[in-house]
Design a protein around this motif. Structure first.
Motif, PDB file in Angstrom:
ATOM      1  N   UNK A   1      47.396 -12.697 -39.107  1.00 38.27           N
ATOM      2  CA  UNK A   1      48.426 -13.068 -38.234  1.00 38.27           C
ATOM      3  C   UNK A   1      49.805 -13.580 -38.823  1.00 38.27           C
ATOM      4  N   UNK A   2      49.516 -13.680 -40.108  1.00 33.92           N
ATOM      5  CA  UNK A   2      50.735 -14.103 -40.845  1.00 33.92           C
ATOM      6  C   UNK A   2      51.282 -13.165 -41.878  1.00 33.92           C
ATOM      7  N   UNK A   3      50.721 -12.050 -41.855  1.00 31.40           N
ATOM      8  CA  UNK A   3      51.044 -10.736 -42.794  1.00 31.40           C
ATOM      9  C   UNK A   3      52.459 -10.329 -42.534  1.00 31.40           C
TER      10      UNK A   3
ATOM     11  N   UNK B   1      51.194 -14.029 -30.003  1.00 33.31           N
ATOM     12  CA  UNK B   1      50.969 -12.712 -29.587  1.00 33.31           C
ATOM     13  C   UNK B   1      49.833 -12.152 -30.714  1.00 33.31           C
ATOM     14  N   UNK B   2      49.938 -12.438 -31.949  1.00 31.46           N
ATOM     15  CA  UNK B   2      49.334 -11.843 -33.053  1.00 31.46           C
ATOM     16  C   UNK B   2      48.024 -12.432 -32.942  1.00 31.46           C
ATOM     17  N   UNK B   3      47.925 -13.959 -32.654  1.00 27.79           N
ATOM     18  CA  UNK B   3      46.563 -14.599 -32.631  1.00 27.79           C
ATOM     19  C   UNK B   3      45.608 -14.156 -31.623  1.00 27.79           C
ATOM     20  N   UNK B   4      45.909 -13.505 -30.767  1.00 19.25           N
ATOM     21  CA  UNK B   4      45.110 -12.949 -29.727  1.00 19.25           C
ATOM     22  C   UNK B   4      43.852 -12.312 -30.254  1.00 19.25           C
ATOM     23  N   UNK B   5      43.757 -11.563 -31.543  1.00 21.00           N
ATOM     24  CA  UNK B   5      42.863 -10.821 -31.870  1.00 21.00           C
ATOM     25  C   UNK B   5      41.990 -11.530 -32.985  1.00 21.00           C
ATOM     26  N   UNK B   6      42.340 -12.781 -33.178  1.00 19.31           N
ATOM     27  CA  UNK B   6      41.583 -13.693 -33.975  1.00 19.31           C
ATOM     28  C   UNK B   6      40.234 -14.205 -33.593  1.00 19.31           C
ATOM     29  N   UNK B   7      39.121 -13.970 -34.277  1.00 21.01           N
ATOM     30  CA  UNK B   7      37.846 -14.488 -33.734  1.00 21.01           C
ATOM     31  C   UNK B   7      37.196 -15.405 -34.865  1.00 21.01           C
ATOM     32  N   UNK B   8      37.671 -15.225 -36.053  1.00 23.24           N
ATOM     33  CA  UNK B   8      36.993 -16.155 -37.120  1.00 23.24           C
ATOM     34  C   UNK B   8      38.277 -16.754 -37.794  1.00 23.24           C
ATOM     35  N   UNK B   9      38.164 -17.984 -38.302  1.00 20.98           N
ATOM     36  CA  UNK B   9      39.392 -18.800 -39.179  1.00 20.98           C
ATOM     37  C   UNK B   9      40.175 -17.640 -40.298  1.00 20.98           C
ATOM     38  N   UNK B  10      38.938 -16.935 -40.916  1.00 20.60           N
ATOM     39  CA  UNK B  10      39.796 -16.369 -41.992  1.00 20.60           C
ATOM     40  C   UNK B  10      40.520 -15.113 -41.576  1.00 20.60           C
TER      41      UNK B  10
ATOM     42  N   UNK C   1      56.143 -25.894 -42.237  1.00 13.68           N
ATOM     43  CA  UNK C   1      57.359 -25.519 -43.234  1.00 13.68           C
ATOM     44  C   UNK C   1      58.432 -24.491 -42.827  1.00 13.68           C
ATOM     45  N   UNK C   2      58.578 -23.424 -43.510  1.00 10.42           N
ATOM     46  CA  UNK C   2      59.544 -22.515 -42.864  1.00 10.42           C
ATOM     47  C   UNK C   2      59.002 -20.998 -42.988  1.00 10.42           C
ATOM     48  N   UNK C   3      58.992 -20.483 -41.796  1.00  8.80           N
ATOM     49  CA  UNK C   3      58.353 -19.254 -41.460  1.00  8.80           C
ATOM     50  C   UNK C   3      59.360 -18.125 -40.791  1.00  8.80           C
ATOM     51  N   UNK C   4      59.292 -17.122 -41.212  1.00  6.00           N
ATOM     52  CA  UNK C   4      60.222 -16.270 -40.390  1.00  6.00           C
ATOM     53  C   UNK C   4      59.324 -15.620 -38.955  1.00  6.00           C
ATOM     54  N   UNK C   5      58.317 -15.933 -38.576  1.00  2.98           N
ATOM     55  CA  UNK C   5      57.722 -15.699 -37.562  1.00  2.98           C
ATOM     56  C   UNK C   5      57.777 -16.874 -36.671  1.00  2.98           C
ATOM     57  N   UNK C   6      58.247 -16.774 -35.333  1.00  4.80           N
ATOM     58  CA  UNK C   6      58.427 -17.828 -34.285  1.00  4.80           C
ATOM     59  C   UNK C   6      56.948 -18.029 -33.497  1.00  4.80           C
ATOM     60  N   UNK C   7      56.990 -18.781 -32.586  1.00 10.25           N
ATOM     61  CA  UNK C   7      55.845 -19.419 -32.003  1.00 10.25           C
ATOM     62  C   UNK C   7      55.329 -18.309 -30.969  1.00 10.25           C
ATOM     63  N   UNK C   8      56.262 -17.404 -30.255  1.00  8.09           N
ATOM     64  CA  UNK C   8      55.897 -16.370 -29.316  1.00  8.09           C
ATOM     65  C   UNK C   8      55.118 -15.291 -30.333  1.00  8.09           C
ATOM     66  N   UNK C   9      55.820 -14.915 -31.520  1.00 13.34           N
ATOM     67  CA  UNK C   9      55.236 -13.908 -32.341  1.00 13.34           C
ATOM     68  C   UNK C   9      53.742 -14.192 -32.911  1.00 13.34           C
TER      69      UNK C   9
ATOM     70  N   UNK D   1      51.358 -22.413 -31.915  1.00 14.28           N
ATOM     71  CA  UNK D   1      51.090 -21.401 -31.139  1.00 14.28           C
ATOM     72  C   UNK D   1      49.615 -21.284 -31.099  1.00 14.28           C
ATOM     73  N   UNK D   2      49.092 -20.669 -30.075  1.00  8.55           N
ATOM     74  CA  UNK D   2      47.816 -20.594 -29.545  1.00  8.55           C
ATOM     75  C   UNK D   2      47.569 -19.419 -28.813  1.00  8.55           C
ATOM     76  N   UNK D   3      46.322 -19.132 -28.614  1.00  5.07           N
ATOM     77  CA  UNK D   3      45.778 -18.182 -27.552  1.00  5.07           C
ATOM     78  C   UNK D   3      44.327 -18.401 -27.297  1.00  5.07           C
ATOM     79  N   UNK D   4      43.995 -19.074 -26.467  1.00  5.24           N
ATOM     80  CA  UNK D   4      42.493 -19.306 -25.973  1.00  5.24           C
ATOM     81  C   UNK D   4      42.246 -20.230 -26.713  1.00  5.24           C
ATOM     82  N   UNK D   5      40.894 -19.889 -27.495  1.00  7.73           N
ATOM     83  CA  UNK D   5      40.124 -20.721 -28.444  1.00  7.73           C
ATOM     84  C   UNK D   5      40.963 -20.934 -29.555  1.00  7.73           C
TER      85      UNK D   5
END
Length: 588
Positions: free
Chosen positions: A58-60, A44-53, A33-41, A22-26
């Protein structure tokens, strides 16, 4: 998968459902592995990420078992699961930090050899303390430890940081049981597709039985598998039959005299894994069961591994309890004394000892060569005493003592503030480490079915750690936390079981049946060749297991280390590293 720079970021081979991108901009994000969150979700969540930490936000709330790789503005971020069921490793090559999901990949690329000090620590068996148990058996290759992440900046400089900390154990039993049931339900449901055929280990114990009932509730079509041990007093098969009757599913039973025995196939040299594996004990046995499950249409297999680690706090919790509720602590300690026959003086020290974690590690280093070490000591301090078997050489003792002293001086301290909670977190990490080993030994890499162990998922282990230990453990009740969590789903007769059986007869019989291979192991031992084992003492232990006065776990760990060294010698080139037919050559 290319990086934003155009250079390779991820290189490998994986099925479509093993890696979500998944990705959004930069921001670029990969979940392995196995995650309940799909690529679209995730996008969507990664839009707010500005630092690696910030990737962790996003995975909460995600269920499953997965590792995380991210790139944010040229800085990379990598971590495995909190308890190590999914692991990542790193090494330096040509001034560049490289991360991989297999330590052997990095060992091959860097020309690394086996690390004698780590192998020496392995001889101590399952009681080797944190952080020694997290060390990688290849020199120059390191694990991104449980609960830690690796950040690599644009200049290639890496640093480690903590991304996860254990929750405080504050929940009462009923509230904690509700949270555990929810976490287990999600852990199973994220794996199951309605109508899929799954194998389910139904041993007769509460852990595997609980997973089987949850899988059936999630819509899986189950084929139950039970190993029937020979001891006439063994009750596992009776409880397993009750569970299968309640489930109403096909039941495959495997009498122990009709399957390959323990330690059969020790003479066969396999592709080595990332480190020594206890899977050598029942490898052919598991292969036999896998074939039958496949014939019945199973696409994967559920296991209850990790349940004991998750839901039973080690008795060291009474140390902290004595400071909060002294009368209750005294009552629990009295119960453990009666059950385990602790001497009164030892029980008193368990409650009153106030040494720090570094001082305890230093004490273990000093006592390692003492004759008392082999006899064992009561569980006083931050964990069980560190012991090496009688066949460990002086060089092995020196190496392990050095590791303990270094951990005391340079380690990052205990896993939690109190020794009781530290022991619980360490036990949870041992569950994750075991899950990683089981997957490597019996999973698809060696022709097996994918094995899933929901108890080792981060969310499940976190739910257990959040429960007050005096509620989750009891000297008088077996697994009260799991029993309360599964009430109404699993039959009460199984939840109220107070016994736990073992396969000791088969273990000893397997050693006797394979004594010729074991004698050959001792004659030209690779461990002895690098100074870690005394050949004479090792030979006596291997060909006369009935004379062991303890050290069964240490013997099994020794066999695992010996077999691993032999596998490396037989297969120096990893077979899985290859250029695929659809690629013209290596990625530039």
């Amino acid at each position: 998968m290319p990086h934003a720079s155009g250079r390779p970021w991820l290189v490998g081979c994986w099925d479509g459902d093993e890696l979500v991108l998944a990705g959004s901009g930069r921001v670029r994000l990969a979940v392995l592995g196995l995650c309940s969150l799909g690529g679209d979700e995730l996008a969507r969540r990664s839009v707010a990420v500005s630092r690696p930490q910030e990737v962790e936000a996003v995975l909460d709330g995600a269920a499953g078992s997965f590792a995380v790789l991210a790139s944010v503005d040229g800085e990379t971020y990598a971590r495995g699961s909190a308890f190590g069921a999914r692991r990542l490793y790193h090494a330096r090559m040509g001034g560049v930090t490289v991360v991989a999901d297999r330590a052997r990949t990095l060992a091959h690329l860097t020309g690394a050899t086996a690390d004698p000090a780590v192998l020496a620590a392995l001889l101590a068996g399952p009681g080797v303390p944190y952080p020694l148990g997290e060390a990688v058996a290849w020199q120059g290759v390191e694990s991104i430890g449980p609960g830690r992440a690796l950040l690599v900046d644009a200049d290639g400089v890496d640093r480690s940081r903590v991304w996860w900390r254990a929750p405080e154990p504050v929940l009462p039993l009923k509230q904690g049981a509700t949270a555990l049931r929810h976490a287990l339900c999600e852990a199973v449901a994220v794996r199951v597709r309605t109508g899929q055929v799954w194998g389910a280990d139904v041993s007769g114990g509460t852990d595997s039985t609980s997973v089987a009932f949850l899988a059936a509730e999630a819509g899986a079509r189950l084929v139950a598998a039970t190993l029937h041990w020979a001891n006439p007093n063994n009750q596992d098969h009776r409880y397993a039959r009750q569970a299968v009757d309640a489930l109403g599913v096909p039941h495959l039973t495997f009498p122990s005299d009709r399957v390959p025995g323990h330690f059969d196939g020790l003479h066969l040299r396999l592709e080595p894994g990332d480190g020594p594996s206890l899977g050598i004990r029942d490898r052919l046995q598991q292969e036999h069961m896998t074939e039958l499950l496949r014939e019945h249409g199973a696409v994967a297999r559920f296991s209850g591994h990790g349940g004991d680690h998750a839901v039973i706090p080690p008795p060291g919790y009474v140390h902290g309890l004595a400071r909060r509720r002294p009368l209750l602590a005294l009552r629990h300690t009295t119960g453990y004394r009666a059950r385990s026959r602790w001497p009164l003086a030892s029980a008193a020290r368990l409650l009153t000892d106030m040494g720090s974690y570094p001082s305890w590690l230093n004490a273990q280093a000093r006592l390692l060569g003492s004759p008392r070490t082999a006899l064992g000591r009561p569980p006083v301090g931050w964990g069980p005493p560190v012991t090496l078997p009688v066949w460990a050489g002086d060089h092995a003792r020196d190496l392990v003592a050095g590791l303990l002293r270094d951990a005391a001086e340079n380690g990052d301290g205990p896993l939690a503030a109190g020794r009781g909670h530290h022991a619980r977190v360490e036990q949870a990490i041992q569950a994750g480490r075991g899950a990683c080993g089981i997957t490597a030994a019996h999973g698809p890499d060696h022709g097996g079915l994918p094995i899933h162990m929901p108890f080792c998922d981060d969310a499940v282990l976190e739910a257990c750690l959040a429960v007050r230990p005096e509620d989750a453990a009891s000297p008088w009740v077996y697994k009260p936390l799991l029993a309360e969590a599964m009430r109404g789903l699993v039959p009460d007769a199984i939840l109220e079981r107070t016994t736990k059986d073992h396969c000791g007869d088969e273990w000893h019989s397997g050693l006797v049946a394979n004594r010729h291979t074991l004698a050959a192991f001792a004659t030209d031992s690779h461990l002895a060749a690098i100074g870690l084992a005394d050949p004479g003492a090792l030979r006596r232990a291997l060909i006369s297991p009935a004379l062991l006065t303890g050290g069964a776990a240490e013997l099994e760990h020794t066999l695992a280390a010996e077999a691993w060294l032999r596998d490396i010698a037989a297969h120096p080139e990893p077979a899985y590293l290859k250029v695929h037919r659809h690629e013209p050559g290596p990625v530039p």
